[in-house]
Structures are given as structure tokens and as C-alpha cells.
Design an enzyme around this catalytic site. Structure first.
Site, mmCIF file in Angstrom:
data_model
loop_
_atom_site.group_PDB
_atom_site.id
_atom_site.type_symbol
_atom_site.label_atom_id
_atom_site.label_comp_id
_atom_site.label_asym_id
_atom_site.label_seq_id
_atom_site.Cartn_x
_atom_site.Cartn_y
_atom_site.Cartn_z
ATOM 1 N N GLU A 165 19.267 40.360 -6.683
ATOM 2 C CA GLU A 165 19.857 40.358 -5.344
ATOM 3 C C GLU A 165 20.524 39.008 -5.050
ATOM 4 O O GLU A 165 21.606 38.947 -4.474
ATOM 5 C CB GLU A 165 18.769 40.668 -4.298
ATOM 6 C CG GLU A 165 19.329 41.077 -2.957
ATOM 7 C CD GLU A 165 18.321 41.865 -2.115
ATOM 8 O OE1 GLU A 165 17.116 41.899 -2.482
ATOM 9 O OE2 GLU A 165 18.733 42.443 -1.111
ATOM 10 N N GLU B 36 23.656 38.991 -6.871
ATOM 11 C CA GLU B 36 24.628 39.891 -6.231
ATOM 12 C C GLU B 36 25.280 39.189 -5.035
ATOM 13 O O GLU B 36 26.497 39.268 -4.831
ATOM 14 C CB GLU B 36 23.943 41.188 -5.778
ATOM 15 C CG GLU B 36 24.940 42.182 -5.184
ATOM 16 C CD GLU B 36 24.291 43.435 -4.595
ATOM 17 O OE1 GLU B 36 23.078 43.644 -4.802
ATOM 18 O OE2 GLU B 36 25.019 44.194 -3.928
ATOM 19 N N CYS C 191 15.318 46.612 0.079
ATOM 20 C CA CYS C 191 13.991 46.904 -0.486
ATOM 21 C C CYS C 191 13.150 47.839 0.345
ATOM 22 O O CYS C 191 12.065 48.230 -0.077
ATOM 23 C CB CYS C 191 13.170 45.648 -0.742
ATOM 24 S SG CYS C 191 13.931 44.162 -0.292
ATOM 25 N N SER D 243 22.959 45.941 -0.328
ATOM 26 C CA SER D 243 22.813 45.503 -1.720
ATOM 27 C C SER D 243 22.567 46.706 -2.613
ATOM 28 O O SER D 243 21.863 47.635 -2.233
ATOM 29 C CB SER D 243 21.628 44.542 -1.800
ATOM 30 O OG SER D 243 21.160 44.489 -3.137
ATOM 31 N N LYS E 90 8.062 55.200 0.803
ATOM 32 C CA LYS E 90 8.051 54.961 -0.648
ATOM 33 C C LYS E 90 7.818 56.258 -1.410
ATOM 34 O O LYS E 90 8.257 56.416 -2.541
ATOM 35 C CB LYS E 90 6.955 53.958 -1.019
ATOM 36 C CG LYS E 90 7.264 52.536 -0.599
ATOM 37 C CD LYS E 90 8.213 51.848 -1.556
ATOM 38 C CE LYS E 90 8.549 50.444 -1.054
ATOM 39 N NZ LYS E 90 9.766 49.917 -1.684
ATOM 40 N N GLU F 25 11.165 57.782 -1.550
ATOM 41 C CA GLU F 25 12.010 57.022 -2.470
ATOM 42 C C GLU F 25 11.686 57.387 -3.928
ATOM 43 O O GLU F 25 12.580 57.592 -4.751
ATOM 44 C CB GLU F 25 11.794 55.530 -2.251
ATOM 45 C CG GLU F 25 12.700 54.658 -3.100
ATOM 46 C CD GLU F 25 12.378 53.168 -2.952
ATOM 47 O OE1 GLU F 25 13.322 52.379 -2.909
ATOM 48 O OE2 GLU F 25 11.188 52.807 -2.872
ATOM 49 N N GLU G 213 18.183 59.801 -7.547
ATOM 50 C CA GLU G 213 18.801 58.598 -8.104
ATOM 51 C C GLU G 213 17.796 57.748 -8.890
ATOM 52 O O GLU G 213 18.192 56.850 -9.618
ATOM 53 C CB GLU G 213 19.385 57.709 -6.996
ATOM 54 C CG GLU G 213 20.477 58.338 -6.152
ATOM 55 C CD GLU G 213 19.927 59.083 -4.947
ATOM 56 O OE1 GLU G 213 18.760 59.529 -4.993
ATOM 57 O OE2 GLU G 213 20.662 59.231 -3.959
ATOM 58 N N CYS H 48 6.478 44.898 5.487
ATOM 59 C CA CYS H 48 5.609 45.859 4.779
ATOM 60 C C CYS H 48 4.149 45.751 5.194
ATOM 61 O O CYS H 48 3.417 46.740 5.134
ATOM 62 C CB CYS H 48 5.704 45.654 3.282
ATOM 63 S SG CYS H 48 7.392 45.766 2.714
#
Ligand SMILES: Cc1cc2nc3c(=O)[nH]c(=O)nc-3n(C[C@H](O)[C@H](O)[C@H](O)COP(=O)(O)O)c2cc1C
Ligand code: SF4
Ligand code: SF4
Ligand code: SF4
Ligand code: SF4
Lengths: 426, 574
Positions: free
Chosen positions: B281, B284, B301, B321, B360, B363, B368, B505
Site C-alpha cells: 500500500e 502504491e 483493509c 487502494s 470478513k 470478504e 475475487e 477493528c
């Protein structure tokens, strides 16, 4: 018993067969109060209302002058006035009468109150089931705007009032002021936490004066004839008159303007002509669905805020419903519980669950399948509902239940299957 | 506001601040009044009425949550009248509640059950009135069981006012009242971001995560499977609460031992992947700065946040990102890099993550997220689910030995540790970006301005003579503010960290029940202590990460990285 047109003992001066037009209203002194009020300081108008002792006629009987002053003193970029014409209390038809027969006096009252409170915008919140009064009010507002009594720069003064009609959401609860506000704001019509009170933070957070139709219709007469005249009506405790919607098992049902201090006995026997031929009064329901049941031997109590509070009689909106000996008390109470169960918004536990249980238990009594323990439970749930509900709906829903336990206990006992009092259940 | 008022509470004359509620005044003076709809981080609702007390001069009982104290107020909290009322209200709630405690997911920590116990309720005299609603299993992460709902409104409040997603409403009236998505739709039919904040807010078992612990048990039992587990940065400071221990314990070693006891073959650390994330990151960001890419760059994230921007602000996706979250970087590396290093075929590797988050789970299931050729992460468990597994095996958390993470994905730095706190990703990135850009050592590692519970934080950091403006937002209502400012062209930031949940988190929707902001604060402090005590505190100094690049990935943003560690997003607006 109709009130004669120009009687100085009355505030409303109406004839039942008369639908006043604007010219007649003017000829009888209409708008003179508005004219003189606009020339006075706002505080002076407030002072007069305070001196008159006028109290809210929507149910809570809060002193109008104090409410006016609170809105006047509250901080706000804008202020609003709302006339509560939701008239949801079953058996009440006074506001409808005012709107159809004397709409100008109501609008004059709204305008004076708005001026005193400093409100330049407002709503008339009319019950959904009142299309005719709504039409009449629309027309009257238009006439007044054309005649310069409403709208911009009223009667050439700096004061303007923009008044809109809002059709109620069709639920009883929307008559409760914070639910009403939510409903106008396009939200669900459920009550909100007070404080803040609408006088500080009402419509869209602006200070808002909310008054019942009848309350506001008193105001022009107080200004026109003076607070001393007003306090000469009624008693030392309660000034002025009250509109009573009389119905049920009585000879002359209808709407009466009754001076405070009149006993309920007089209301039923003199104004109403007493029970129907060959029948006797068994109970009187005072204050509508949210009101109490009063037995015949307590009808000597007089219509007065103080006395009635002491006697635990709810004047409420002024509905008086007579039940003769043919009526079943449990039927009557059960109907009301079902009414409230239907109208409860359901957000607080005591009202939602208390009414649910009361409905089940009353069903059991009516089927003569109840026990002593059921009576104990019904009384306990009723008390909790009255004592702990969020808003006036749940708090008042137990009024008729409670008085029925007190005055008509035998009717419950007679429906108990097992006559032996149950052991106390832990 | 230093004004105090004198009140009498159950006969005790006490002085309390004038602006607090009766409930708060009682709490500060030794009495916890019961409450169900009240939540310390939410607006007062006063729906449930179990907190009513007697106030002299008031006709009715008053709710202590919504009534402010006043000078001279005489309050009684335990008269016969109050006790009977409160008990009756709870009895009424229970009459409309399935009596399924023994098999309920909230059996051990249900606020209603605890209250009933506290009040000594032994008999429900009210008529049972439970209606059977179908259980909503439509969401891939959450279960809604309206039968157990007590209509407290806490879930809707958090969904509307903390997250501003606003998909849970209270409908209908009277006994038909129901809290659910609009028009009684199912959760899968509306744009839920799977944040799970409603779960944390619920006092009972009416909304909860889809429990996947049996999948993990099955994998552990399967001799064909090599089951590895990763633990997110925030778990080590919250798992102890699952055992009734105070918030803010750092229990990394015990967590590792506990997992080893369960039978996992390897215990790895998501912190390792967090360091990798910073490498990718950070680079990036540098690349976007160099090549004139879309700025401000937004972090990626937090999967609840990704769900939010994909569904509600798809027009801003170019700002996000392309880095996968640490969980998914770990998964992709586990089934490639670790497979290669260990010689265990990828199809045999079963990756479990312990996450603070219900999103999560979503996810891990995304199409993907299969760049290893397999589903990169097989099961994502929440902190609560891990707590359940551990309790079922008789784990006594406080006496566990201190274990060590395994190689080669167990090493991490302080920068990764603070990923779990709002502002942590930003701080970690700044530590690395600064040193890479300037070639100098950073003198002070702490970026205080991006720390703490304030909703939107910003700071300007001087890097090699040029000021870099950064911002940090947590909780989606704050994310929304940032997105609106980007949309209106007012956001002159270079880099923005966004976390879906309040506090980051450590406040995720999969964390232990009772995650109030006060507890979030304790967990945050624990993470910063952890960072401070670490030898290595910058991601680019992690030797295991260096080795990963040397042996496998090549360089950040390189071809392999691109394939395994980066992703793309899609417009999923309704
Ligand atoms: C359930 C409920 C229903 C009510 N309905 C009405 C109504 O229909 N009309 C009304 O004027 N006030 C109604 N009220 C009272 C209002 O909340 C408010 O007190 C009143 O409009 C204030 O006006 P007043 O000061 O002139 O009485 C209701 C209150 C409750 C609790
Ligand atoms: S008392 Fe009844 S109507 Fe009023 S808030 Fe409670 S549930 Fe709603
Ligand atoms: S939600 Fe609570 S009270 Fe209800 S069944 Fe579960 S544990 Fe029991
Ligand atoms: S998971 Fe988040 S977005 Fe979905 S309903 Fe719950 S609070 Fe709302
Ligand atoms: S689902 Fe839970 S939080 Fe939401 S209203 Fe029902 S009980 Fe309260």
C-alpha cells in the site's frame, strides 16, 4: 338548550343551525380582538391570556399563557404555531363543530396566539376522517387571506402568518403533540422523548406552540371582552366554559357549552334531559376512551379542573358518554382496551404488552372463565401500564380499567369461574 | 459544566453534576439500575421502561435513563412500587419471548436473561403470546431471529446513527411492531454492509453471526487437511473478554496456546500480512504520487467499508487502494508461498482466520478472493466464535501457557499491531513511506494526531520537505463525511484511512459482546502498549517480510504481488 347568539355568559356564541359567514362574524364583533391585539405589545397579549387563566382543552390542561410565554421567550430563527385538530378521542365532536360552524373565531384565535408567541408560520393539523371541516377551513383561510386577516402584513402591521393545512395520518396517537410533530415532519407518527418540549424544540427543532382547537377559539373573546370578563365565568378554580360532547343513553345528545362548576349530574339531567325513558344511569364515561367510569352516586362532582383531579375524574377532551343499565361494563371496558391495543404504537413495553395481556384477560372474563388470579394480574398490568408507559396513550389506557375495578368489581367477580379465592401465587 | 445539584437517592444526600441522568447519578453512587434499550454509546430511547424509578412530586414513575437530575430531587429506586413495576415489565417481555435459553446463542451473555436472574423472576404469569416469525437466514454473514427481538431499537439506532447505512427500521404498530429491513424485506434484499454493529448492539439473541465453528472442527478432524490459522491484530487484546477478563489485556501468547490446544497445525499471524500490506500500500501510494494517479488514496483493509463504498459510493472506487486486506493477502500467500516453502499442496491447506469482524466472512467468500487457485481463506471466525470453541473445550484462559507464533508467517512489527486501532494503518504507512521516500530514519514513530476515538482526524506530515495531508475516519457515518468532501472536491488529502467500525477493528462487529466505546478505548491503549514494547516497529524492517520478497514475491507491486495481493472492486449499488 342551545346557547343564544349574543349571550355574555358564553364564549362560543353559536347556534347549531347557523353556519357563520365572514360578514356575520364581523358584524358580531369578529376580528376586533385581532385588531386590538396587533396594536399591543406581545407581552400584553400574553399577560391577558395569563390573567384569564385559560387552560389547554386538548386534555392536559396546561395554562395557555405560560405556554405562549415559553414559546415567545424561546430562542429560534423561526417559530411555529400548530392547531391540533386531530380530535381522535372517541365520542368527541367539539372541534369538528367549531371548524364547520365558527371557523373564523378559530382562525382569529390562531392568529392572535401566533402573534403573541412570535410565530409566523403554522399548521392546522386536521384529522384524516374530517374532509368536510378541512374543506371549510381551506375556504375560510382563503377568505381571511383575501380580507387581510391572514397572510402577509396582517391588517397593515409588521406581523405575518402563513398557515397551512395538514391532513392527519389517520391514527389516534397522532393527536399526541410529539407524534403529531413527527407526522408533520414526514416521520412515523410516534411519540418522542420530552424534554425537549415542543415549546423549546418543536417542528423541525423550532420553538412551537401547540394548542387544541377549542383552546385557541377562546382567545378572541378573552382579548375582546377582557380577562376579567373571562374569569367571571366558571369558578375560582377553573375559568370560562367547556365544550361537552354528550352522547350515549341520554335523551338529548349533542354538544353543549357548559360553564365550569356545573355538576356532571346537571350535565346529564339538565343539559342532556336524563336517561332514556324507562331506563337508569349505570355509569358515565367521562373523558372519552382514555377517560374514567363514574358511577351515578358520584355525579354530584362538579366540572372543575381541581375538583376533578382530586376525584380522579379525567375531563380530557370533554366527552361524556352515558351508559344505562342495559350496558355491560366489561364489554365497554374491553372495547376500549381493543381500541388502545389497535392504536398503540408498540414502542414501549408496558403499553404494548400490558394491553395485549389485558385483552386476553378481559376475553376470559367475558367468557366467564376467569380466576381470582386473573383479576389480580389484570389489576397489576393496568397499574404498570398507567405508571410506566412512555406517553399519554398507555398512561391513560388504564383509566377506565382502573375505575371499573373500583366501582364495578362485582361485574368481574361474577365472571370468575371458581368462587374460591385462589391461594396467593408466589 | 461544573454545576452540581443536591439530590436524595434512597435517603442518601448526594451531590452530582447537574446535566446527568438519574441512571447515571445512581451508577456513580453504587446502584446499577436495570436497562435494556439503553446503551451507553447511543441516544436515549426510553422504550423498554425497566429503568423506572420514583421521583417525589411526580405522579407517574419516571424513566431514569431519560430524566435529568434536578436540585432537590428525591429519588427512590427500590420501593415496592418500583420493584413490582420493573418485575412486571420484564415478566411481560418474557411472556412474548421464546423460552429457549438453554439452546440460545446468547445463553451465557444475554442481557434479558441476566436481568431476569437479577430480579429473581421465578414465575411468568402473563399469557404466552409468542408468534412464530421465520428466521432470516438470507444474509451470508448474519442471522436475524425476530422471535427473540425485544424491540429495544438498539440495532436500528446503530445502523442509522453510527453507520448511517440505515437499513433497519421499526415497522408496524402495537403488538405487530417489528424491527427489520424496510417493508419486512430480508437482509439479503437490502444493501447491508455486513458490519455486524447491529449484532454488538443487540442485548439478546435476535441478531447474530452465522456460526461456522463446526466447519473448523470438521477440518481439524480431517486427517487429509493441514489446518492453519491466522489471528487479526485486534484479537489478542479482546479475546480475554470472552472469558470475563477485563478489556485491554494483551494476551498474544495465551491466544497462540489456546489455538494450538484446539488442534490447528500452524498458528500464524495476520500481523505478518499487515506488514506486507504496508509494503504494497505504501508503494502504491508512492506510485500514485509519482504517476499522477487518483488521489486521495483510500485504504482498503476494512471489508465492511469496501462493501459500503461499492454499494453507496461506487463513483469513488478509483480512490480505493487495490491492495487486498491483510486477511486476504495472508490467504493468498498461505496457499502459494507457504505451500511452496512447506511442500504441502495448496489443496490440502485449510485457512482459518480469527477476525474481529462479520464482514470478513463475506470478504472470504468473494469470487475475487481466489487468486491462489483456491478459496484463499476457507473460514473466517469472529472473536466470539473462537470464544465459543475455546469454552467448549474447557479452556481456562488465564492459566494458559505463553505460546509462540510459527514460522514463516508469524513474525510481525509494532506497525502491524496497531492496524487494529483507528489511525493505526495510517501511522504504520507513514512510518514506512517516510523512510522509503527520505532515506532517513524517522525520529519519532508516534503520530499522535491520527490516534484516538475522534470520528474524523487529520494531520499534515512533512516528508522530504513536502507537506502530506492525511485523514482518518472510523465508523461509516464519518466515512460518509469524508466521501462527501471528496465528492464536492473539498478534500485536499493525499491519503485517507477508513475503518468501517467505531474505533477500528478493535470495535468490529465480531468482537465480544459489551463492546462499548469505553472498552474500545482500553483495547486501543493495549495495542499501543504492544507496539511500544516491540523491538521492530516498522513494517519494512520485518525480516520475515523481507524474506518473502526475496524468496517469492520479488518487489512490492511486482508481477506476483499484483496477481496475489491486489484486487479490483465493482459497482454494487442497488
Ligand atoms: C394519545 C393522545 C392523543 C391526543 N389527541 C389529541 C387530540 O386529538 N387533540 C388535541 O388537541 N390534543 C390531543 N392530545 C393532547 C396533545 O398532546 C397536546 O397536549 C394538546 O394538543 C395541547 O393543546 P392544549 O394545550 O390546547 O390542550 C393527545 C394526547 C395524547 C397522549
Ligand atoms: S404508551 Fe403506547 S402509544 Fe405511547 S409510546 Fe408507549 S406504546 Fe406507544
Ligand atoms: S435471547 Fe436471551 S432470554 Fe431469549 S432465549 Fe436467548 S438467552 Fe434466553
Ligand atoms: S450489519 Fe451493519 S449495515 Fe447491516 S444491518 Fe447491521 S448495522 Fe446495518
Ligand atoms: S434485534 Fe436486538 S437490538 Fe434490534 S430491536 Fe430487536 S432486540 Fe433490540
Amino acid at each position: 338548550m342551545n346557547n343564544s347568539a349574543q349571550n355574555d355568559k358564553y364564549v362560543f356564541n353559536f347556534n347549531f343551525d347557523e353556519y357563520l359567514d365572514i360578514e356575520t362574524y364581523k358584524q358580531r364583533g369578529g376580528f376586533s380582538a385581532l385588531e386590538s391585539a396587533l396594536k399591543e405589545e406581545q407581552d400584553n397579549v400574553i399577560k391577558k391570556i395569563k390573567q384569564s387563566g385559560l387552560k389547554g382543552r386538548g386534555g392536559a390542561a396546561f395554562p395557555s399563557g405560560i405556554k405562549l410565554e415559553m414559546v415567545n421567550r424561546a430562542e429560534g430563527a423561526e417559530k411555529y404555531i400548530i392547531c391540533n385538530a386531530d380530535e381522535g378521542e372517541p365520542g368527541t365532536f367539539k372541534d369538528r363543530f367549531i371548524m364547520t360552524h365558527i371557523p373564523y373565531q378559530l382562525l382569529e384565535g390562531i392568529t392572535i396566539a401566533a402573534y403573541a408567541a412570535g410565530a409566523e408560520k403554522g399548521f392546522l393539523y386536521i384529522r384524516h376522517e374530517y374532509p368536510k371541516p378541512r374543506k371549510r377551513m381551506e375556504q375560510a383561510i382563503k377568505e381571511l387571506e383575501e380580507a387581510g386577516y391572514l397572510g402577509k402584513n396582517i391588517l397593515g402591521s409588521n406581523f405575518s402568518l402563513e398557515l397551512q393545512i395538514f391532513s392527519g395520518a389517520g391514527s389516534y396517537l397522532c393527536g399526541e403533540e410529539t407524534a403529531l410533530l413527527a407526522s408533520i415532519e414526514g416521520k412515523k407518527g410516534r411519540p418522542q422523548i420530552k424534554p425537549p418540549f415542543p415549546t423549546q424544540s418543536g417542528y423541525k427543532g423550532f420553538p412551537t406552540l401547540i394548542h387544541n382547537v377549542e383552546t385557541l377559539t377562546n382567545i378572541p373573546k378573552i382579548i375582546e371582552k377582557g380577562p376579567e370578563w373571562y374569569t367571571s365565568l366558571g369558578t375560582d378554580d377553573s375559568h370560562g366554559t367547556k365544550l361537552i360532547s354528550l352522547s350515549g343513553d341520554v335523551k338529548n345528545r349533542g354538544l353543549y357549552e357548559v360553564p365550569f362548576g356545573t355538576s356532571f349530574h346537571e350535565i346529564i339531567y339538565e343539559y342532556g334531559g336524563g336517561p332514556l325513558e324507562g331506563h337508569t344511569v349505570k355509569a358515565v364515561n367521562i373523558g372519552g376512551a382514555s377517560g374514567v367510569l363514574v358511577p351515578p352516586d358520584r355525579l354530584h362532582v362538579s366540572l372543575e379542573y381541581g375538583t376533578c383531579a382530586e376525584e380522579e375524574i379525567t375531563i380530557g377532551s370533554g366527552a361524556v358518554f352515558v351508559l344505562d343499565e342495559r350496558r355491560d361494563i366489561l364489554d365497554n371496558v374491553h372495547n376500549r382496551v381493543r381500541f388502545f391495543l389497535h392504536e398503540s404504537c408498540g414502542k414501549c413495553t408496558p403499553c404494548r404488552e400490558g394491553l395485549r395481556q389485558a385483552n386476553i384477560l378481559l376475553e376470559r372474563f367475558r367468557n366467564a372463565e376467569a380466576s381470582y388470579n386473573d383479576l389480580e394480574k389484570l389489576e397489576r398490568y393496568t397499574r404498570v401500564m398507567q405508571d410506566a408507559s412512555f406517553c399519554g396513550l398507555g398512561q391513560a389506557a388504564g383509566n377506565s380499567l382502573k375505575t371499573s375495578f373500583h366501582y364495578y368489581r362485582d361485574e368481574y367477580i361474577s365472571k370468575i369461574r371458581n368462587e374460591e379465592p385462589a391461594e396467593v401465587i408466589a | 459544566m461544573n454545576n452540581n445539584v443536591e439530590i436524595t437517592l434512597n435517603g442518601n444526600k448526594i451531590s452530582v453534576p447537574a446535566y446527568i441522568s438519574i441512571m447515571e447519578a445512581a451508577k456513580r453512587n453504587g446502584i446499577n439500575l436495570p436497562s435494556l434499550c439503553h446503551h451507553p454509546d447511543q441516544r436515549v430511547k426510553a422504550h423498554c421502561r425497566v429503568c423506572v424509578v420514583e421521583v417525589e412530586g411526580r405522579k407517574n414513575l419516571v424513566p431514569s435513563c431519560s430524566t435529568q437530575v434536578a436540585d432537590g430531587m428525591v429519588i427512590k429506586t427500590n420501593t415496592a412500587r418500583v420493584r413490582e413495576t420493573v418485575k412486571t415489565i420484564v415478566e411481560l417481555i418474557l411472556a412474548d419471548h421464546p423460552q429457549e435459553c438453554l439452546t440460545c446463542i446468547r445463553n451465557g451473555n444475554c442481557e434479558l436473561r441476566q436481568l431476569s436472574d437479577k430480579l429473581g423472576l421465578t414465575n411468568i404469569q402473563a399469557e404466552p403470546s409468542v408468534k412464530r416469525y421465520p428466521i432470516d437466514l438470507s444474509s451470508s454473514t448474519l442471522v436475524r431471529d425476530n422471535n427473540k427481538c425485544i424491540k429495544c431499537g438498539r440495532c436500528a439506532e446503530v445502523c442509522h446513527h453510527v453507520q448511517e447505512v440505515g437499513i433497519l427500521y421499526s415497522h408496524n404498530r402495537s403488538t405487530e411492531i417489528c424491527i427489520s429491513p424496510e417493508y419486512g424485506k430480508k437482509l439479503s434484499e437490502v444493501s447491508c454492509v455486513h458490519c455486524g454493529q447491529c449484532v454488538l448492539a443487540c442485548p439478546v439473541g435476535a441478531i447474530y453471526e452465522k456460526d461456522e465453528t463446526s466447519k473448523v472442527w470438521d477440518a481439524i478432524q480431517d486427517p487429509e487437511k493441514h489446518v492453519i490459522v491466522q489471528t487479526a491484530p485486534s484479537i489478542r487484546v479482546s479475546i480475554a473478554e470472552e472469558f470475563g477478563l477485563p478489556a485491554g489485556n494483551v494476551s498474544t501468547g495465551k491466544l497462540v496456546s489456546a489455538l494450538r490446544n484446539l488442534g490447528f497445525d500452524k498458528i500464524f499471524d495476520t500481523d505478518f500480512a499487515a506488514d506486507v500490506t504496508i509494503m504494497e500500500e505504501g508503494n502504491e501510494l508512492l506510485q500514485r504520487l509519482k504517476t499522477g494517479g487518483t488521489l486521495p488514496m483510500l485504504t482498503s483493509c476494512s471489508p465492511g467499508w469496501i462493501n459500503y463504498i461499492e454499494q453507496y459510493y461506487p463513483e469513488l472506487l478509483a480512490h480505493v487502494s487495490s491492495c487486498k486486506s491483510p486477511q486476504q493477502m495472508f490467504g493468498a500467500l498461505a496457499k502459494t508461498y507457504y505451500s511452496k516453502v512447506s511442500g504441502i499442496p495448496a489443496e490440502k491447506i485449510f485457512v482459518v482466520s480469527i477476525m474481529p469482524c462479520t464482514a470478513k466472512k463475506y470478504e472470504a467468500q468473494r469470487e475475487e478472493m481466489r487468486d491462489s487457485g483456491f478459496q484463499d481463506v476457507d473460514v473466517a471466525l469472529t472473536t466470539r466464535e473462537l470464544g465459543r470453541m475455546l469454552r467448549s473445550t474447557g479452556t481456562d484462559f488465564s492459566t494458559l501457557p505463553e505460546g509462540q507464533y510459527d514460522e514463516p508467517m508469524g513474525d510481525s512489527t509494532g506497525a502491524a499491531a496497531i492496524f487494529g486501532a483507528t489511525g493505526g494503518v495510517m501511522e504504520a504507512a507513514l512510518r514506512t513511506v517516510y523512510e522509503v521516500l527520505t532515506g532517513e530514519e524517522l525520529k519519532k514513530l508516534e503520530f499522535e494526531e491520527v490516534r484516538g476515538m475522534e470520528g474524523v482526524k487529520s494531520s499534515t506530515v512533512d516528508i522530504a520537505g513536502s507537506p502530506v495531508k492525511v485523514a482518518v475516519a472510523h465508523g461509516l457515518s464519518n466515512a460518509k463525511k469524508i466521501l462527501e468532501s471528496i465528492k464536492s472536491g473539498k478534500a485536499d488529502y493525499t491519503f485517507i484511512e477508513v475503518m468501517c467500525c467505531p474505533g477500528g477493528c478493535i470495535g468490529g462487529g465480531g468482537q465480544p459482546y459489551g463492546s462499548t466505546n469505553a472498552r474500545r478505548q482500553e483495547r486501543i491503549e493495549a495495542l499501543y502498549r504492544l507496539d511500544k514494547d516491540m523491538e521492530l516497529r516498522k513494517s519494512h524492517e520485518n525480516p520475515a517480510v523481507k524474506k518473502l520478497y526475496d524468496d517469492f514475491l520479488g518487489c512490492p507491486l511486482g508481477e506476483t504481488s499484483h496477481k496475489l495481493l491486489h484486487t479490483h472492486y465493482s459497482d454494487r449499488s442497488a
